[in-house]
Design an enzyme around this catalytic site. Structure first.
Site, PDB file in Angstrom:
ATOM      1  N   CYS A 421       0.810  -1.216   0.000  1.00  0.00           N
ATOM      2  CA  CYS A 421       0.000   0.000   0.000  1.00  0.00           C
ATOM      3  C   CYS A 421       0.843   1.267   0.000  1.00  0.00           C
ATOM      4  O   CYS A 421       0.455   2.273  -0.611  1.00  0.00           O
ATOM      5  CB  CYS A 421      -0.947  -0.005   1.193  1.00  0.00           C
ATOM      6  N   HIS A 465      -2.003   0.342   7.037  1.00  0.00           N
ATOM      7  CA  HIS A 465      -2.377   0.722   5.679  1.00  0.00           C
ATOM      8  C   HIS A 465      -2.017   2.183   5.433  1.00  0.00           C
ATOM      9  O   HIS A 465      -1.877   2.979   6.371  1.00  0.00           O
ATOM     10  CB  HIS A 465      -3.881   0.516   5.480  1.00  0.00           C
ATOM     11  N   ASP A 481      -8.175   5.550  -2.315  1.00  0.00           N
ATOM     12  CA  ASP A 481      -7.300   4.433  -1.949  1.00  0.00           C
ATOM     13  C   ASP A 481      -6.833   3.740  -3.219  1.00  0.00           C
ATOM     14  O   ASP A 481      -7.537   2.893  -3.778  1.00  0.00           O
ATOM     15  CB  ASP A 481      -8.044   3.446  -1.041  1.00  0.00           C
TER      16      ASP A 481
END
Length: 666
Positions: A421, A465, A481
């Site tokens: 991520c 994350h 995202d």
């Protein structure tokens, strides 16, 4: 013959001194063993050699080592501790010295007082285990250690016959049971201090893990391999869906070409206010945060305000971060409220230059692609175009990305195309800024696993994350995202469900348990987690504030004098009932002896207050009565004297025999 039988026979063949010494060695081993996890290897090895040496001396009955050998060994060990820790003070060095002291004292036990010195040293050393762990498992281990030490201490008190080991353990359990109410009362009512009682400065900060102040390729993916608990949350009513569980931590603004960090603000710089339009009523929840030794706490995006933090000051920044004055160095519980639908700073962006700034001379290809996106006039279309680029560009979500060089974004976007991520959020924000769209990186946690046993959601380090936020006029800061464009399962389900097959290791077991939540292994894990959480909530998190609240509740309950009087009367009645119960639990052998003395008194043989059973038997033998009756009484008194003062172990069949003799004596 099983091992237990062989051990029992071996113990029965030892002298009392040997068996008591071995019992003390076993109890000391229970105290010393947990320290092996954090002490230097040579200290644990030397303690093991010392205990084995003492056990060998006990079994063989050889002489103890002379002081001329022990004293140099002790000084050498202390020197080794100084060389290892560069000090003899502090937690680590102090515990190591205590461990060595207990081990060497085992080789110097020559008098009775030495045994008690070792026992009391072990009691003191027992407390130091809580320097390193305060879990329920450690507490149970310490209770077992205390029981072993009590059993050894009781064994040294007997001067005549020694009861079996099972009886002595039962006596130790009774002592623990009697001490438990007092310990509970002290725990609940004794004034508490803020912070750990045994924590030395900086001690609570060692060994913690969690999110760091900065983000560079690889640091969050390392957290994703950890199953440690970051925090637990309990929702009041509504539980958000998995894709809504974005736990906001830090906002990263500055980029040096490889690492993202928080915005550096001067002391006189004005922080813009935080205008927000709320769309939903919000969700309330309580968080139990594990210590991470940083100055921020986590809340669902977007927090309605800064929660009250016990023993600390907290506030909310212009980037909607919840920051504290002091680092979080102990477990923390706070209540929070968040909004899942909102519009943040939709009208204007006063410090726009900060959110489009990029370092010069890095990632030229990504910079050019971002500039090319400016051909599209609508910023929202630029965002959508870059997300399509991630979704269709052959990118792979992996926990084991290849290493990147100086131009990390270029190498990721055009060469490796494999990342976690932080790779996707970093590249996305960089290219958005190149496309003249204000953007920033947000780090925290995404997801969580609900425990059906206690209703708490557990968020682990593997849920760490990073995502992005872009600012669009009339809409404000919008969460984007980019990881979801590549691995949507990572957001829609759980983080470990999206883990690639090559990421095999400790996480794989946790992933399997998460995947099948109906399996017996998952249910066992849920129950263990619920027990640990209850321990954390009610024992470790019993803060001065919670104690004050509990005492205020008690005070309000006893405001009525009738209620208080009823409670006092009930306590008195319970105490009287307990005394009567103890009186009724008289030794059956003593009860039969008292019955015989009453019977002899009716015959004219009155026992004097200082007359023992042997002297009484001599008087009965000289008294004129039937021979059978006389023999039964004398035999009764002989068995009673042997039971009370003889060296033999108690006879379980004694009571029926005495009852029969008492009947024959009538």
């Amino acid at each position: 013959m099983n091992a237990a039988t062989r051990l029992a026979r071996l113990a029965s063949g030892l002298s009392r001194d040997k068996s008591d010494t071995l019992l003390l060695l076993g109890s000391a081993l229970l105290v010393l063993a947990p320290h092996a996890a954090h002490l230097p290897f040579w200290v644990s090895a030397l303690c093991t050699v010392t205990l084995v040496w003492r056990a060998t001396v006990t079994f063989r009955g050889t002489r103890m080592p002379p002081s001329l050998l022990l004293v140099p060994m002790a000084f050498a060990a202390m020197g080794g501790i100084y060389l290892t820790f560069s000090t003899v003070l502090g937690r680590e060095a102090g515990v190591a010295m205590l461990v060595m002291l207990v081990a060497f004292k085992m080789l110097e036990m020559r008098a009775r007082r030495d045994l008690f010195v070792v026992i009391f040293l072990c009691y003191f050393l027992l407390l130091t285990n809580f320097f390193y762990s305060q879990s329920i498992g450690t507490a149970l281990m310490m209770v077992a250690s205390v029981l072993g030490l009590l059993t050894a201490q009781i064994s040294f008190q007997f001067t005549g016959a020694v009861p079996p080991l099972r009886t002595r353990i039962g006596m130790g359990l009774k002592i623990l049971a009697l001490a438990a109410p007092l310990a509970l009362a002290l725990f609940v009512f004794f004034p508490r201090i803020q912070g750990p009682l045994w924590g030395l400065p900086g001690d609570a900060r060692s060994g913690s893990s969690g999110m760091s102040k900065s983000m560079s390729p690889g640091n969050i993916s390392r957290l994703a391999l950890s199953d440690e608990v970051a925090f637990r949350a309990k929702f009041d009513s509504f539980v958000p869906r998995p894709y809504q569980l974005y736990w906001r931590g830090l906002v990263l603004a500055d980029f040096d070409g490889r690492t993202w960090t928080q915005a550096v603000r001067t002391s006189g710089e004005r922080r813009p206010r935080l205008p927000v339009t709320l769309v939903d009523p919000g969700v309330s929840y309580a968080v139990t945060l594990e210590p991470h030794n940083e100055r921020w706490v986590y809340a669902l995006d977007l927090p309605a305000g800064a929660p009250e933090v016990s023993g600390n000051l907290s506030g909310i920044s212009s980037e909607a971060e919840i920051l504290t004055l002091n680092p979080i160095s102990q477990r923390l519980r706070y209540s929070a409220r968040s909004h899942l639908n909102y519009q943040l700073q939709q009208d204007e962006l006063p410090d726009r230059e900060r959110w489009v700034a990029l370092p010069q001379g890095f990632n030229p290809r990504a910079m050019q692609e971002g500039l090319d996106l400016q051909r599209t006039s609508d910023p929202a279309q630029r965002v959508a175009a870059l997300l399509r680029r991630f979704a269709r560009g052959g990118f792979t979500y992996t926990l084991e990305p290849p290493a990147l060089g100086v131009n990390s974004v270029d190498e990721f976007m055009y060469q490796t195309k494999r990342g976690f991520c932080e790779h996707y959020s970093s590249a996305f924000v960089f290219m958005m800024r190149a496309a003249d769209v204000p953007a920033r990186v947000v780090v925290g946690y995404q997801g969580g696993q609900m425990n059906p046993v206690d209703g708490y959601m557990t968020v682990r380090q593997l849920d760490a994350h990073a995502w992005a936020e872009v600012w669009i006029a009339q809409r404000g800061w919008v969460r984007v995202d980019p990881t979801a464009a590549v691995a949507p399962d990572r957001i829609q389900q759980q983080s470990t469900r999206a883990a690639p097959p090559q990421s095999f290791g400790m996480q794989t077991l946790g992933s399997l348990i998460k995947l099948d939540e109906n399996s017996w292994l998952a249910q066992l894990r849920f129950r263990i987690s619920a027990i640990n959480n209850s321990w954390n909530q009610w024992v470790l998190n019993y803060t001065p504030e919670r104690q004050q609240g509990f005492l205020e509740t008690l005070k309000s309950m006893f405001v009525n004098w009738r209620t208080a009087g009823a409670v006092v009367l009930l306590a008195v009645l319970l105490a009287v009932a307990r005394v009567l119960h103890l009186r009724s639990e008289k030794d059956p052998v003593d009860a039969l002896y008292s019955a015989l003395c009453l019977q002899l008194g009716r015959l004219g043989i009155v026992r004097a207050s200082d007359e023992g059973p042997s002297a009484l038997a001599a008087r009965v033998g000289a008294f004129d009565m039937a021979p059978e009756r006389q023999a039964a009484i004398v035999r009764f008194l002989q068995l009673y004297s042997l039971h009370k003062y003889g060296p033999a172990a108690p006879d379980p069949g004694l009571v029926p025999t005495l009852k029969k003799l008492l009947l024959n004596s009538q």
